[in-house]
Design an enzyme around this catalytic site. Structure first.
Site, short mmCIF file in Angstrom:
data_model
loop_
_atom_site.label_atom_id
_atom_site.label_comp_id
_atom_site.label_asym_id
_atom_site.label_seq_id
_atom_site.Cartn_x
_atom_site.Cartn_y
_atom_site.Cartn_z
N ASP A 49 6.02 -3.48 -9.42
CA ASP A 49 4.53 -3.70 -9.32
C ASP A 49 4.48 -5.39 -8.97
O ASP A 49 3.40 -5.89 -8.95
CB ASP A 49 3.83 -3.15 -10.58
CG ASP A 49 4.23 -4.00 -11.86
OD1 ASP A 49 5.28 -4.83 -11.72
OD2 ASP A 49 3.73 -3.73 -12.94
N SER A 50 5.76 -5.98 -8.93
CA SER A 50 5.66 -7.21 -8.27
C SER A 50 4.94 -7.30 -7.06
O SER A 50 4.50 -8.45 -6.54
CB SER A 50 7.05 -7.76 -8.40
OG SER A 50 7.85 -7.04 -7.86
N ASP A 93 7.76 1.52 -10.36
CA ASP A 93 7.02 1.07 -11.40
C ASP A 93 5.73 2.04 -11.75
O ASP A 93 4.92 2.07 -10.86
CB ASP A 93 6.77 -0.28 -11.22
CG ASP A 93 7.34 -1.45 -11.82
OD1 ASP A 93 8.04 -1.06 -13.05
OD2 ASP A 93 7.46 -2.65 -11.33
N LYS A 122 9.74 3.49 -13.89
CA LYS A 122 9.86 2.48 -14.85
C LYS A 122 8.49 1.93 -15.64
O LYS A 122 7.40 1.96 -15.27
CB LYS A 122 10.39 1.17 -13.89
CG LYS A 122 10.77 -0.04 -14.96
CD LYS A 122 11.64 -1.35 -14.22
CE LYS A 122 10.72 -2.28 -13.45
NZ LYS A 122 9.87 -2.83 -13.89
N GLU A 124 7.37 -0.62 -18.91
CA GLU A 124 7.40 -1.92 -19.66
C GLU A 124 7.15 -1.60 -21.41
O GLU A 124 6.10 -0.83 -21.55
CB GLU A 124 6.61 -3.30 -19.24
CG GLU A 124 6.94 -3.47 -17.84
CD GLU A 124 6.03 -4.63 -17.48
OE1 GLU A 124 5.49 -5.18 -18.08
OE2 GLU A 124 6.37 -4.95 -16.24
N GLU A 191 14.71 -8.62 -18.73
CA GLU A 191 14.16 -9.72 -17.71
C GLU A 191 14.09 -10.99 -18.55
O GLU A 191 13.37 -11.06 -19.63
CB GLU A 191 12.73 -9.36 -17.08
CG GLU A 191 12.39 -10.43 -16.26
CD GLU A 191 10.99 -10.06 -15.45
OE1 GLU A 191 10.73 -8.90 -15.38
OE2 GLU A 191 10.45 -11.14 -14.79
O1 KIV Z 1 8.10 -5.40 -10.57
C1 KIV Z 1 9.22 -5.86 -10.28
O2 KIV Z 1 9.80 -6.38 -9.36
C2 KIV Z 1 10.04 -5.93 -11.60
C3 KIV Z 1 11.43 -6.65 -11.51
C4 KIV Z 1 11.11 -8.01 -11.86
C5 KIV Z 1 12.59 -6.10 -12.39
O3 KIV Z 1 9.73 -5.21 -12.61
#
Ligand code: KIV
Length: 273
Positions: A49-50, A93, A122, A124, A191
């Site tokens: 989600d970056s 994510d 993924k 968090e 992270e």
């Molecule tokens: O969203 C993302 O790119 C991430 C990485 C920084 C691990 O969660």
């Protein structure tokens, strides 16, 4: 089909940890880079989600929607399908607030897999996510947990800062990791934490631990692709601009993979104590 050509799966990653082979992971948001990464031999592609920050230009990852994650995941999945060579595992994510309850998490993860082609999701957070991780894994959905600096909690954390420096916070993170493993998580991303803490966690856990700003003593490394290719306005300290050193994207991506496998990335300049 030889084992080299077999697609990367959760069992591949577990076996790599047992054999002490480092896992490589990069983020991708489109088909072209996903194809280049696949042909370079990366084990895991993360549709992070970056993308909210590096593709959409937001200040945080919070505005990203589930539909947007599905769109980018589909693009990446197509690039992987077109590529020649072993297929990496497609990790996607769950965006902010798409897994705030067990029911919501099941619904969101199902959409990422059915519509986006995700092979692992993924999320968090620590002990608070145990029920969600149990419910997802009970349905056969592989899960990657994410601890340390968790960008979806940036406002609660008070900014993008190194986590787990105090003894109490470090012990709590270790307990969270064990609870997530016990709940069925298959992989853990750490992270921005001190290298020594990441090394302890890797030792204590059976599941592979992939670091980003977590030192070299992890089972693998992940970086955001725009940092690797020198496209980020303010690259984090833990990243390395491989394009500046190696030139074109293909060479930069290949060099990152080679350095992680050889234990040459990260170095002290990209680590925290
Ligand atoms: O969203 C993302 O790119 C991430 C990485 C920084 C691990 O969660």
């Amino acid at each position: 089909m030889t084992s080299l050509q077999r697609p990367v799966s959760v069992t591949t990653l577990a076996a790599m940890k047992r054999r002490g082979e480092r896992i490589t992971c990069l983020t991708a948001y489109d088909a072209s880079l996903a194809r280049v990464m696949t042909e370079a031999g990366v084990e895991v592609i993360l549709v992070g989600d970056s993308l909210g920050m590096v593709v959409q230009g937001h200040e945080t990852t919070l505005p990203v929607t589930l539909d947007e994650m599905i769109y980018h995941s589909r693009c990446v999945a197509r690039g992987v399908a077109q590529a020649v060579g072993r297929k990496p595992l497609l990790l996607v994510d769950l965006p902010f607030m798409s897994y705030a309850s067990v029911e919501h998490a099941l619904h969101s993860a199902a959409r990422l897999m059915k519509e986006g082609g995700a092979q692992m999701v993924k999320l968090e957070g620590g002990a608070a996510q145990v029920a969600v991780v149990q419910a997802l894994t009970a349905q056969g959905i592989p899960v990657c947990a994410h601890l340390g600096l968790t960008p979806q909690s940036v406002h609660k954390l008070g900014g993008y800062k190194v986590q787990g420096r105090e003894t109490e916070a470090a012990e709590a993170m270790l307990r969270d990791a064990q609870a997530l493993q016990q709940a069925g998580a298959d992989v853990l991303i750490l992270e921005c934490i001190p290298s020594g803490l990441a090394a302890r966690m890797r030792e204590a856990l059976e599941i592979p631990v992939i670091g980003i700003g977590a030192g070299v003593d992890c089972d693998g490394q992940v970086l955001v692709i725009t940092d690797v290719l020198g496209l980020s306005a303010q690259p984090p300290r833990f990243a390395l601009d491989y394009a500046q050193i190696y030139g074109a994207p293909r060479q930069a991506i290949a060099a990152f993979i080679d350095d992680v496998r050889g234990g040459r990335f990260p170095q002290a300049a990209q680590c925290f104590s």
